[in-house]
Design a protein around this motif. Sequence first.
Motif, PDB file in Angstrom:
ATOM      1  N   HIS A  27     -49.013  34.692  42.880  1.00  0.00           N
ATOM      2  CA  HIS A  27     -49.951  32.771  42.305  1.00  0.00           C
ATOM      3  C   HIS A  27     -50.818  33.022  41.829  1.00  0.00           C
ATOM      4  CE1 HIS A  27     -45.618  31.813  42.895  1.00  0.00           C
ATOM      5  NE2 HIS A  27     -45.547  32.843  44.465  1.00  0.00           N
ATOM      6  N   ALA A  28     -51.717  31.786  41.253  1.00  0.00           N
ATOM      7  CA  ALA A  28     -52.615  31.582  41.254  1.00  0.00           C
ATOM      8  C   ALA A  28     -53.718  30.620  42.029  1.00  0.00           C
ATOM      9  CB  ALA A  28     -53.167  31.110  40.064  1.00  0.00           C
ATOM     10  N   THR A  29     -52.581  28.905  42.335  1.00  0.00           N
ATOM     11  CA  THR A  29     -52.996  28.389  43.149  1.00  0.00           C
ATOM     12  C   THR A  29     -52.922  28.552  45.145  1.00  0.00           C
ATOM     13  OG1 THR A  29     -51.539  27.411  43.075  1.00  0.00           O
ATOM     14  CG2 THR A  29     -53.178  26.770  41.475  1.00  0.00           C
ATOM     15  N   HIS A  30     -53.535  28.156  45.388  1.00  0.00           N
ATOM     16  CA  HIS A  30     -53.207  27.739  47.091  1.00  0.00           C
ATOM     17  C   HIS A  30     -52.196  26.890  47.429  1.00  0.00           C
ATOM     18  CE1 HIS A  30     -57.084  29.865  48.528  1.00  0.00           C
ATOM     19  NE2 HIS A  30     -57.248  28.899  48.041  1.00  0.00           N
ATOM     20  N   VAL A  31     -51.250  26.327  46.723  1.00  0.00           N
ATOM     21  CA  VAL A  31     -50.325  25.358  46.769  1.00  0.00           C
ATOM     22  C   VAL A  31     -49.122  26.251  46.450  1.00  0.00           C
ATOM     23  CG1 VAL A  31     -48.883  23.305  45.619  1.00  0.00           C
ATOM     24  CG2 VAL A  31     -51.676  22.878  46.557  1.00  0.00           C
ATOM     25  N   GLN A  32     -49.269  26.980  45.212  1.00  0.00           N
ATOM     26  CA  GLN A  32     -47.970  28.125  44.565  1.00  0.00           C
ATOM     27  C   GLN A  32     -47.979  29.361  46.067  1.00  0.00           C
ATOM     28  OE1 GLN A  32     -49.543  29.381  40.944  1.00  0.00           O
ATOM     29  NE2 GLN A  32     -48.479  28.407  40.458  1.00  0.00           N
ATOM     30  N   ASP A  34     -48.628  28.910  49.326  1.00  0.00           N
ATOM     31  CA  ASP A  34     -48.059  28.058  50.984  1.00  0.00           C
ATOM     32  C   ASP A  34     -46.748  27.926  49.912  1.00  0.00           C
ATOM     33  OD1 ASP A  34     -47.800  25.232  51.994  1.00  0.00           O
ATOM     34  OD2 ASP A  34     -49.004  26.775  52.871  1.00  0.00           O
ATOM     35  N   ASN A  35     -46.299  27.565  48.697  1.00  0.00           N
ATOM     36  CA  ASN A  35     -44.614  27.438  48.796  1.00  0.00           C
ATOM     37  C   ASN A  35     -44.103  28.345  49.191  1.00  0.00           C
ATOM     38  OD1 ASN A  35     -44.965  24.374  48.280  1.00  0.00           O
ATOM     39  ND2 ASN A  35     -45.552  24.317  45.931  1.00  0.00           N
ATOM     40  N   ALA A  36     -44.694  29.594  49.117  1.00  0.00           N
ATOM     41  CA  ALA A  36     -44.111  31.055  48.726  1.00  0.00           C
ATOM     42  C   ALA A  36     -44.108  31.569  50.026  1.00  0.00           C
ATOM     43  CB  ALA A  36     -45.138  31.712  47.549  1.00  0.00           C
ATOM     44  N   LEU A  37     -44.657  30.906  50.793  1.00  0.00           N
ATOM     45  CA  LEU A  37     -44.520  31.446  51.949  1.00  0.00           C
ATOM     46  C   LEU A  37     -44.132  30.491  53.250  1.00  0.00           C
ATOM     47  CD1 LEU A  37     -48.543  32.589  52.029  1.00  0.00           C
ATOM     48  CD2 LEU A  37     -46.476  34.607  52.015  1.00  0.00           C
ATOM     49  N   ASN A  38     -44.256  29.445  52.589  1.00  0.00           N
ATOM     50  CA  ASN A  38     -43.248  28.877  53.911  1.00  0.00           C
ATOM     51  C   ASN A  38     -41.509  28.646  54.342  1.00  0.00           C
ATOM     52  OD1 ASN A  38     -42.446  25.653  54.795  1.00  0.00           O
ATOM     53  ND2 ASN A  38     -44.162  24.772  53.743  1.00  0.00           N
ATOM     54  N   PRO A  39     -42.010  28.837  55.537  1.00  0.00           N
ATOM     55  CA  PRO A  39     -40.333  29.518  56.322  1.00  0.00           C
ATOM     56  C   PRO A  39     -39.879  28.071  56.003  1.00  0.00           C
ATOM     57  CG  PRO A  39     -41.970  29.115  58.382  1.00  0.00           C
ATOM     58  CD  PRO A  39     -42.691  29.751  56.159  1.00  0.00           C
ATOM     59  N   ILE A  41     -39.276  26.452  53.312  1.00  0.00           N
ATOM     60  CA  ILE A  41     -38.122  26.355  51.881  1.00  0.00           C
ATOM     61  C   ILE A  41     -37.506  26.956  51.915  1.00  0.00           C
ATOM     62  CG2 ILE A  41     -38.780  26.632  50.221  1.00  0.00           C
ATOM     63  CD1 ILE A  41     -41.719  25.091  50.099  1.00  0.00           C
ATOM     64  N   LEU A  42     -36.438  26.610  52.059  1.00  0.00           N
ATOM     65  CA  LEU A  42     -35.404  27.957  52.371  1.00  0.00           C
ATOM     66  C   LEU A  42     -35.045  28.808  51.799  1.00  0.00           C
ATOM     67  CD1 LEU A  42     -33.088  25.009  54.321  1.00  0.00           C
ATOM     68  CD2 LEU A  42     -34.362  26.510  55.065  1.00  0.00           C
ATOM     69  N   THR A  43     -35.563  28.531  49.867  1.00  0.00           N
ATOM     70  CA  THR A  43     -35.093  28.778  49.054  1.00  0.00           C
ATOM     71  C   THR A  43     -35.669  30.394  48.639  1.00  0.00           C
ATOM     72  OG1 THR A  43     -36.318  27.373  47.797  1.00  0.00           O
ATOM     73  CG2 THR A  43     -34.028  27.338  47.148  1.00  0.00           C
ATOM     74  N   SER A  44     -36.400  30.544  48.935  1.00  0.00           N
ATOM     75  CA  SER A  44     -37.702  31.427  49.408  1.00  0.00           C
ATOM     76  C   SER A  44     -38.215  32.557  49.917  1.00  0.00           C
ATOM     77  CB  SER A  44     -39.104  30.764  49.822  1.00  0.00           C
ATOM     78  OG  SER A  44     -40.234  31.923  49.774  1.00  0.00           O
ATOM     79  N   PRO A  45     -37.103  33.890  49.006  1.00  0.00           N
ATOM     80  CA  PRO A  45     -37.305  35.085  49.458  1.00  0.00           C
ATOM     81  C   PRO A  45     -38.250  36.130  49.718  1.00  0.00           C
ATOM     82  CG  PRO A  45     -36.804  34.944  47.306  1.00  0.00           C
ATOM     83  CD  PRO A  45     -37.104  33.560  47.383  1.00  0.00           C
ATOM     84  N   THR A  46     -39.779  35.263  49.668  1.00  0.00           N
ATOM     85  CA  THR A  46     -40.606  36.252  49.950  1.00  0.00           C
ATOM     86  C   THR A  46     -41.595  34.874  51.010  1.00  0.00           C
ATOM     87  OG1 THR A  46     -41.976  34.310  48.909  1.00  0.00           O
ATOM     88  CG2 THR A  46     -41.248  36.417  47.851  1.00  0.00           C
TER      89      THR A  46
END
Length: 135
Positions: A27-32, A34-39, A41-46
Amino acid sequence: MDWQVTTCFYAALHLMNGHLSSFGVFHATHVQMDNALNPYILTSPTKLPEDAYVAYRSLSDLSRRSRYLVQVTGGKVIESDRPALIHSVHLARAIRHLDTVIGFYCKAHNAKFDSIKVRCVDLKSSENFNYFAIQ
């Protein structure tokens, strides 16, 4: 202390980039990021466990405070006429949060880190750190 707090955040950021790269995610941005790490957000495998995510987000807020002298809570700037300075209590929080992030990374990726010697008047040697040695 402001640069020490900022360094704690960027160390955590690089660990999280390493975590995401193990999934082939970049990811290139802090927002991206955050979305990838956010527990929550149920669809995030990361996604991270809640304690590691809260520690990472808290480091981000502390880093913004140290760089821009603004009070930041939950990623949102709190308007004030006074600058939000960094004190030893903020550095102590940053070190505690970084210890949590390092702990997650080591457990998730079977990594090992040597203990880092730090000195901060608001940290006690009796605190239970895994990756920091309080002097």
